[in-house]
Design an enzyme around this catalytic site. Structure first.
Site, PDB file in Angstrom:
ATOM      1  N   THR A  97      32.951 -32.576 -33.725  1.00 50.78           N
ATOM      2  CA  THR A  97      32.191 -31.799 -32.725  1.00 50.78           C
ATOM      3  C   THR A  97      32.979 -31.612 -31.430  1.00 50.78           C
ATOM      4  O   THR A  97      32.778 -30.628 -30.734  1.00 50.78           O
ATOM      5  CB  THR A  97      30.819 -32.445 -32.445  1.00 50.78           C
ATOM      6  OG1 THR A  97      31.003 -33.730 -31.849  1.00 50.78           O
ATOM      7  CG2 THR A  97      30.019 -32.589 -33.720  1.00 50.78           C
ATOM      8  N   LEU A 140      29.617 -28.467 -29.146  1.00 47.38           N
ATOM      9  CA  LEU A 140      28.367 -28.146 -29.848  1.00 47.38           C
ATOM     10  C   LEU A 140      28.200 -29.101 -31.036  1.00 47.38           C
ATOM     11  O   LEU A 140      28.622 -28.808 -32.143  1.00 47.38           O
ATOM     12  CB  LEU A 140      28.399 -26.701 -30.323  1.00 47.38           C
ATOM     13  CG  LEU A 140      28.110 -25.667 -29.235  1.00 47.38           C
ATOM     14  CD1 LEU A 140      28.039 -24.270 -29.824  1.00 47.38           C
ATOM     15  CD2 LEU A 140      26.797 -25.995 -28.548  1.00 47.38           C
ATOM     16  N   HIS A 141      27.551 -30.221 -30.769  1.00 43.95           N
ATOM     17  CA  HIS A 141      27.451 -31.269 -31.793  1.00 43.95           C
ATOM     18  C   HIS A 141      26.547 -30.857 -32.961  1.00 43.95           C
ATOM     19  O   HIS A 141      26.993 -30.683 -34.083  1.00 43.95           O
ATOM     20  CB  HIS A 141      26.907 -32.557 -31.173  1.00 43.95           C
ATOM     21  CG  HIS A 141      27.685 -33.040 -29.998  1.00 43.95           C
ATOM     22  ND1 HIS A 141      28.923 -33.618 -30.114  1.00 43.95           N
ATOM     23  CD2 HIS A 141      27.408 -33.034 -28.676  1.00 43.95           C
ATOM     24  CE1 HIS A 141      29.375 -33.950 -28.916  1.00 43.95           C
ATOM     25  NE2 HIS A 141      28.474 -33.613 -28.024  1.00 43.95           N
ATOM     26  N   ASP A 142      25.249 -30.755 -32.685  1.00 41.67           N
ATOM     27  CA  ASP A 142      24.264 -30.605 -33.770  1.00 41.67           C
ATOM     28  C   ASP A 142      24.410 -29.324 -34.595  1.00 41.67           C
ATOM     29  O   ASP A 142      24.171 -29.355 -35.813  1.00 41.67           O
ATOM     30  CB  ASP A 142      22.839 -30.689 -33.209  1.00 41.67           C
ATOM     31  CG  ASP A 142      22.559 -32.044 -32.583  1.00 41.67           C
ATOM     32  OD1 ASP A 142      23.238 -33.018 -32.957  1.00 41.67           O
ATOM     33  OD2 ASP A 142      21.657 -32.127 -31.735  1.00 41.67           O
TER      34      ASP A 142
END
Ligand SMILES: [Ca+2]
Length: 313
Positions: free
Chosen positions: A195, A241-243
């Site tokens: 991420t 932008l992890h999720d």
């Protein structure tokens, strides 16, 4: 093939982008329900934000459930300083028109999995793993129904973002994570190693802003407000932008690469609690229990995000 998914989430700004991306791809993903958990924000805000995101996407028909209000053993630690923007700014996310489902989120997980064929449901874990672990505590037999558990969490070479050793989602409820990693469910982990390569840039945000719909500019605004806060901590680098990587992995798995490894969760040490101890080099002889991603085509990710969000209202 259309995947049937359940999104377990603590929205949260990047959760919001992940949910929108999932709702923008109905030909590939059937969202059976969204289950809120306490994490980035307290449960009352995460469940409400989940409904606000569905409202923004014109998908108030997607059922939203409230799960657990705190981790299994540890007190709740939120990240309100980062994600509070979603609660404060009414312009970015509309008020929800639909009510929260009355069924508890853990019971929804058990019911949805219980009535499914074995191995047919994908569970997307975008927050602390409390709800999913509690579902397995209450009804261990539903583990077989999960075809794949895709977790945004942990870190290998990137180490931690909330302590020097631990990533936020795992750190908030390490006991839930430890229970799941040993559950036998086929598990894919998207850690900070991935991420932190998926970063906003002015031109990537501009592409979203220019989509000409409601959702594109809203996402650009959410990420811009987020970026301002983040800059104080991480310098001028873009926002990770992890999720949304979890949803992008379901839509276009070829964007990601990784390897089968053994992962163990530290639950004892006050110094490193919540650390994902990844046997990347296979030195322990422990059996691999997860596929841990470490590469991503970030340009391809943003192309996918922009292409899909263009289809929302
Ligand atoms: Ca999250």
């Amino acid at each position: 093939m259309r995947r049937r998914i359940i999104i377990d989430t603590d929205p949260g700004i990047d959760d919001a982008v992940a949910i929108l991306l999932a709702l923008a791809a109905p030909e590939k993903l059937e969202v059976l329900g969204i289950v809120a958990v306490a994490g980035n924000l307290p449960l009352t805000l995460t469940e409400r934000n989940a409904r606000r995101i569905c409202e923004l996407a014109g998908r108030a028909d997607v059922p939203v459930y409230a799960g657990c209000a705190r981790p299994m053993l540890r007190p709740l630690k939120t990240a309100d300083h980062i994600h509070g923007e979603t609660a404060r700014d009414r312009l970015l996310l509309p008020e929800p028109t639909t009510a929260l489902q009355t069924l508890h989120g853990v019971d929804f997980l058990i019911e949805a999995l219980g009535t499914a064929e074995a191995g047919t449901i994908t569970v997307c874990a975008l927050g602390p793993l409390t709800n999913i672990a509690m579902a397995l505590v209450k009804a261990p037999e539903v583990a077989d129904k999960v075809g794949e558990l895709v977790i945004m969490g942990g870190a290998c070479f990137e180490l931690g973002n909330v302590t020097p050793a631990a990533e936020f989602n795992i750190h908030v409820d390490p006991h839930a994570a430890a229970l799941l990693i040993d559950s036998g469910i086929p598990t894919t982990i998207i850690p900070l190693d991935v991420t932190h390569q998926v970063l906003t840039t002015p031109s990537r945000l501009e592409a979203l802003r220019l989509l000409g719909n409601r959702c594109g500019p809203a996402v650009a605004a959410l990420l811009t407000s987020f970026e301002k806060r983040r800059r104080r901590k991480f310098g001028s680098r873009g926002r990770a932008l992890h999720d949304p990587c979890v949803i992008a992995y379901l839509l276009r798995p070829a964007l990601f690469g990784g390897r089968e490894v053994n992962v163990a969760i530290e639950t004892q040490s006050p110094l490193t609690i919540g650390m994902t101890v990844v046997d990347w080099w296979g030195v322990t002889g422990r059996r691999p229990n997860a596929r841990l991603m470490n590469t991503v085509d970030a340009g391809g990710f943003f192309d996918l995000l922009t292409e899909k969000l263009a289809r929302l209202p």
